[in-house]
Design a protein around this motif. Structure first.
Motif, PDB file in Angstrom:
ATOM      1  N   PHE A 242       0.831  -1.207   0.000  1.00  0.00           N
ATOM      2  CA  PHE A 242       0.000   0.000   0.000  1.00  0.00           C
ATOM      3  C   PHE A 242       0.868   1.261   0.000  1.00  0.00           C
ATOM      4  O   PHE A 242       0.574   2.236  -0.676  1.00  0.00           O
TER       5      PHE A 242
ATOM      6  N   GLY B 204     -11.804   1.752   2.814  1.00  0.00           N
ATOM      7  CA  GLY B 204     -10.910   0.942   1.991  1.00  0.00           C
ATOM      8  C   GLY B 204     -10.826  -0.500   2.440  1.00  0.00           C
ATOM      9  O   GLY B 204     -10.225  -1.331   1.752  1.00  0.00           O
TER      10      GLY B 204
ATOM     11  N   SER C 128     -15.110  11.752   1.096  1.00  0.00           N
ATOM     12  CA  SER C 128     -14.749  12.422  -0.153  1.00  0.00           C
ATOM     13  C   SER C 128     -14.649  13.930   0.018  1.00  0.00           C
ATOM     14  O   SER C 128     -14.107  14.617  -0.844  1.00  0.00           O
TER      15      SER C 128
ATOM     16  N   GLN D   2      -4.175   3.625   7.252  1.00  0.00           N
ATOM     17  CA  GLN D   2      -4.342   5.078   7.191  1.00  0.00           C
ATOM     18  C   GLN D   2      -3.052   5.773   7.601  1.00  0.00           C
ATOM     19  O   GLN D   2      -2.659   6.792   7.036  1.00  0.00           O
TER      20      GLN D   2
ATOM     21  N   GLY E  94      -8.198   6.126  -2.805  1.00  0.00           N
ATOM     22  CA  GLY E  94      -8.127   5.161  -1.701  1.00  0.00           C
ATOM     23  C   GLY E  94      -7.232   5.583  -0.558  1.00  0.00           C
ATOM     24  O   GLY E  94      -6.852   4.761   0.274  1.00  0.00           O
TER      25      GLY E  94
ATOM     26  N   TYR F   8       2.024   1.868  -3.387  1.00  0.00           N
ATOM     27  CA  TYR F   8       0.919   2.390  -4.184  1.00  0.00           C
ATOM     28  C   TYR F   8       0.732   3.884  -3.917  1.00  0.00           C
ATOM     29  O   TYR F   8       0.584   4.690  -4.844  1.00  0.00           O
ATOM     30  N   CYS F   9       0.743   4.267  -2.632  1.00  0.00           N
ATOM     31  CA  CYS F   9       0.557   5.682  -2.276  1.00  0.00           C
ATOM     32  C   CYS F   9       1.661   6.533  -2.894  1.00  0.00           C
ATOM     33  O   CYS F   9       1.397   7.610  -3.454  1.00  0.00           O
TER      34      CYS F   9
ATOM     35  N   CYS G 279      -9.038   4.582   4.722  1.00  0.00           N
ATOM     36  CA  CYS G 279      -8.488   3.265   4.359  1.00  0.00           C
ATOM     37  C   CYS G 279      -8.896   2.158   5.336  1.00  0.00           C
ATOM     38  O   CYS G 279      -9.124   1.024   4.929  1.00  0.00           O
TER      39      CYS G 279
ATOM     40  N   VAL H 251     -15.456  -1.517   3.733  1.00  0.00           N
ATOM     41  CA  VAL H 251     -15.884  -1.155   2.381  1.00  0.00           C
ATOM     42  C   VAL H 251     -17.360  -0.746   2.372  1.00  0.00           C
ATOM     43  O   VAL H 251     -17.757   0.179   1.662  1.00  0.00           O
TER      44      VAL H 251
ATOM     45  N   TYR I  98      -9.501  10.659  -1.872  1.00  0.00           N
ATOM     46  CA  TYR I  98     -10.479   9.625  -1.497  1.00  0.00           C
ATOM     47  C   TYR I  98     -10.693   8.645  -2.647  1.00  0.00           C
ATOM     48  O   TYR I  98     -10.669   7.420  -2.457  1.00  0.00           O
ATOM     49  N   ASP I  99     -10.878   9.183  -3.833  1.00  0.00           N
ATOM     50  CA  ASP I  99     -11.097   8.302  -4.989  1.00  0.00           C
ATOM     51  C   ASP I  99      -9.906   7.374  -5.207  1.00  0.00           C
ATOM     52  O   ASP I  99     -10.060   6.249  -5.683  1.00  0.00           O
TER      53      ASP I  99
ATOM     54  N   ARG J 170      -9.028  -1.797   4.718  1.00  0.00           N
ATOM     55  CA  ARG J 170      -7.663  -2.240   5.034  1.00  0.00           C
ATOM     56  C   ARG J 170      -7.434  -2.253   6.539  1.00  0.00           C
ATOM     57  O   ARG J 170      -8.279  -1.822   7.313  1.00  0.00           O
TER      58      ARG J 170
END
Lengths: 375, 411
Positions: B15, B75, B127, B81, B62, B18-19, B66, B70, B59-60, B77
């Motif tokens: 993650f 997220g 969001s 966060q 993710g 990814y971030c 987090c 869901v 937010y979109d 996870r």
């Protein structure tokens, strides 16, 4: 290099810390400590070296005096974070023994390479030690050592030698022709005179140690480098002792103000008492976080060790002064007496506060690292 | 490998990567307008729009919510966060505008709301499309929060609310408010209940929002007056009379001591706003003339600068130690210090900056010669918002003394 998130404080370190806490609590709880070291309140009493040598022998048998000796030299090679955990418990118990001096010497010797091995093996064999490198002026800069060596013989008087009366060996830093040399000296050797100081702290002893043409084992030709390299560990461990002692001061004072009543209320009801005790707690936590960061840097990020150790000892010194004054003040009249145990910790902390540099000194050193050109 | 990456779980490590990748391409550019120092001083639609766009994008992608399931727009996870926050701060992103929503309303709705309400409210909260505000303090209820008088009277399935809330940050932009009020006048604590209330749609119809002006001259907080506002019973959180317990969930998270990590973006460290850490004061000291040299050569200022550096480092390391079980005592001992220390250290640092700046510290935002654009006096004044809001420093010391050290209650 980077530090592990958990300071590298693993299961082994946690077990060591727990067993140290139990050992001190079982063998020398504070009332027994008081009977041992505070037997004679006379302010004019002669200096004395008071400790339980039998308990020290048990600590040696548990391997605690050789925790920091590298495995290559026959020791346990524990990381500094684990040693710091044990020393926090030592401070919580205000325990009189030569452990800190022995650990300090260990870190200096370990920085001496092969020439330090023989002395480290003696530490593994149970010998305790004290550092001799401070002069009468009380400078904590190792280069200001008052000792000299000529023709292979050590001379001069070192001051403020901690627990000298309990140590088997002295690790002495001396000016020599080529710079600074380190010597490993038998405390009972001919020409070594240990004159105990009459000090306020009842849980330690301190002495002026005079060397008169003493022949000794030279363990390093580059002694200043070794001492300076070891200093971050020395500052960090003293900070750990002070954090542990401060936690005892906090808990003991909180207990007192929660039971003692005035104006029909427990003292701790009043915010003039409650809030400063919260501030003591906050400063303890700051010091603990900083000292484990410093210890972890020593283990994993040595280039940051000095910087972080200055932070830890600066924080610890200020904490020690504050926790000590508050512990006596909030015990009120009884806190001003010899019979109340808080004076044992008050005196140890006021001693530790200035040892190896007070808060202002460590901040000045830190500023020279972080704001160099401006000075 | 970075410090913080050292002990990531495989999920966290993936993650984090990814971030980093996402932020490399999506960190917003310079804002079109001067931004305030925090979301609590957003004054204009233009400031809000820029910051809302950023929160929506994060937010979109993710990076917000987090750790929430869901089903409620999260997220799904575990303990991620924190990772997203670290990476956003590292990337020097702008801050999120919906701070009351993320830090206080979200955990409170999550722990105390009915499922349908969570699913309705949380996605648009995460969001940033719905801004939230908090209706707690009143003219007569500050540190003694449980004495709130705003009253809801039952009328069938509805409640009719009357009362007066103050210091309500972001109310001028908010769709929703978390609201602590009284449903029973005969019990102080057990007479409190907790609602979520749509306020934007009720403006002029039972709700009035009026700006209050801060010590800095900025707006950003408000007073909110309820005049026979009708709300549905389905907007109540938890049971009737349990408002105080619900409020504790809000306050615990507001003070940084809650279970759920608050999504936190770049904030003060973003490129477009002003850095208020001790390192910035050291820079100021190097660049401020003093006598023959600079302020950084003054021994007394050097000592104070190092005190500030040390306290900041200690706070950072206490966050680290708070996750190392064998080095902890009472489980709330470090978490409950967060709010007190963050606010007092910020105050100490910005006060020091003014002393370092000397006479130039008198220059404010509109003066072209002001050091750092006049942000230091602004920062110093704003820290009093931090040491007073969310329980004053004095209330925090009561809580620490009583809950952690076990001393007798001061009330």
């Amino acid at each position: 290099m980077s530090q592990p998130n958990d300071f590298g404080f693993g299961e082994e370190a946690a077990l060591l810390k727990d067993s140290a806490r139990k050992f001190f609590a079982d063998n020398l709880p504070v009332d027994a400590l008081h009977r041992l070291v505070a037997d004679n309140p006379d302010p004019d009493r002669a200096p004395a070296v008071i400790w339980r040598e039998d308990l020290w022998q048990q600590m040696v048998e548990l391997g605690w005096s050789m925790l920091a000796v590298p495995e290559a030299a026959g020791g346990l090679g524990m990381p500094l974070v684990a040693v710091a955990g044990l020393v926090e418990e030592l401070g919580r118990a205000a325990f009189p023994c030569p452990l800190l001096g022995t650990l300090n010497a260990t870190y200096v010797l370990a920085a001496c390479g092969d020439s330090g091995l023989a002395a480290l093996e003696e530490i593994c064999g149970g010998r305790s030690a004290a550092l001799a490198l401070t002069g009468a002026s009380g400078s904590w800069q190792a280069a200001d050592t008052p000792l000299t060596v000529s023709g292979g013989r050590l001379s001069g008087t070192a001051s403020y030698v901690q627990d000298a009366g309990k140590a088997d060996r002295l690790l002495a830093l001396a000016h020599c022709d080529s710079g600074f040399a380190l010597y490993w000296v038998d405390a009972k050797a001919d020409g070594v005179a240990i004159d105990s100081d009459a000090i306020v702290d009842l849980t330690r002893d301190q002495a002026r140690v005079t060397f008169s043409d003493v022949e000794a084992l030279r363990v390093s030709d580059n002694g200043l480098v070794a001492v300076n390299q070891a200093m971050p560990a020395i500052w960090t461990l003293l900070a750990a002792d002070m954090a542990g002692a401060a936690e005892w001061q906090l808990q003991t004072t909180v207990e007192y103000v929660s039971t003692r009543k005035q104006f029909e209320r427990p003292l701790g009801f009043f915010q003039a008492v409650k809030h400063p005790l919260v501030d003591v707690m906050i400063r303890i936590d700051e010091t603990r976080s900083l000292l484990y960061n410093a210890a972890c840097a020593w283990d994993h990020e040595p280039e940051k060790a000095a910087q972080y150790a200055h932070m830890a000892k600066a924080s610890a010194s200020d904490l020690a002064g504050y926790a000590s004054s508050r512990s006596v003040q909030y015990h009120g009249g009884i806190g001003f007496t010899w019979e109340c145990f808080v004076h044992l910790y008050f005196k140890r902390q006021k001693h530790s506060q200035v040892l190896f540099g007070d808060g202002a000194w460590h901040r000045a050193q830190l500023a020279d690292i972080l704001l160099p050109a401006a000075a | 490998m970075s410090d913080s990456a050292h002990r990531d779980s495989p999920e966290q490590a993936e993650f984090r990567q990814y971030c980093q990748d996402w932020l490399a391409n999506n960190t917003p550019g310079e804002p079109p307008v001067r931004l305030p120092q925090s979301a609590l001083e957003i004054m204009t639609e233009a400031q809000l729009a820029y910051l809302q766009d950023w929160q929506k994008a994060a937010y979109d992608a993710g990076l917000v919510g987090c750790d929430y399931p869901v089903e409620v727009g999260g997220g799904g996870r575990k303990d991620c966060q924190r990772i997203a926050n670290q990476e956003m701060i590292r990337a020097r992103t702008p801050f999120f505008p919906n701070v009351i929503g993320l830090g206080m309303a979200a955990p409170t709705v999550f722990y105390h709301g009915q499922d349908a309400l969570k699913q309705q409210l949380l996605p648009r909260l995460f969001s940033g499309e719905d801004i939230w505000c908090q209706g707690f303090s009143e003219p007569g209820a500050g540190s003694d929060l449980a004495s709130v008088q705003t009253f809801a009277e039952r009328k069938g399935d509805k409640w009719v609310i009357n009362g007066h809330k103050v210091w309500t940050s972001l109310a001028h932009f908010a769709e929703w408010m978390i609201l602590l009020l009284r449903t029973d006048k005969s019990h102080k604590y057990d007479g409190l209940s907790y609602f979520v209330v749509p306020i934007r749609s009720a403006l002029g119809k039972g709700v009035t929002v009026r700006p209050l002006i801060k010590i800095t001259g900025e707006t950003g907080f408000n007073e909110v007056i309820f005049d026979n506002l009708e709300v549905d019973d389905s907007f109540r959180l938890d049971e009737l009379g349990k408002g105080w317990q619900v409020a504790m969930t809000t306050l615990l998270h507001e003070r940084g001591a809650g279970e759920l990590q608050t999504p936190r973006s770049g904030g003060m460290t973003s490129r477009s706003t002003h850095e208020t850490k001790a390192a910035a004061v050291m820079d100021l000291a190097r660049n401020t003339p003093r006598g023959e040299g600079c302020a950084a050569a003054d021994p007394l200022l050097r000592d104070r600068l190092m005190q500030a550096v040390i306290r900041e480092k200690a706070f950072e390391q206490s966050q680290r130690r708070s996750r190392v079980q064998p080095l902890l005592d009472h489980p709330m001992r470090l978490p409950l210090q967060n709010k007190l220390l963050a606010s007092e250290i910020a105050q100490e640092v910005s006060e020091l900056a003014l002393d370092v700046a000397g006479p130039a510290g008198s220059l404010y935002l509109a003066d072209a010669n002001a050091p750092a654009g006049g942000q230091w006096p602004l920062a110093y004044m704003n820290t009093f918002g931090m040491t007073i809001a969310a329980g004053t420093s004095e209330v925090q010391r009561n809580i620490l003394g009583e809950r952690v050290l076990g001393m007798p209650k001061s009330k």
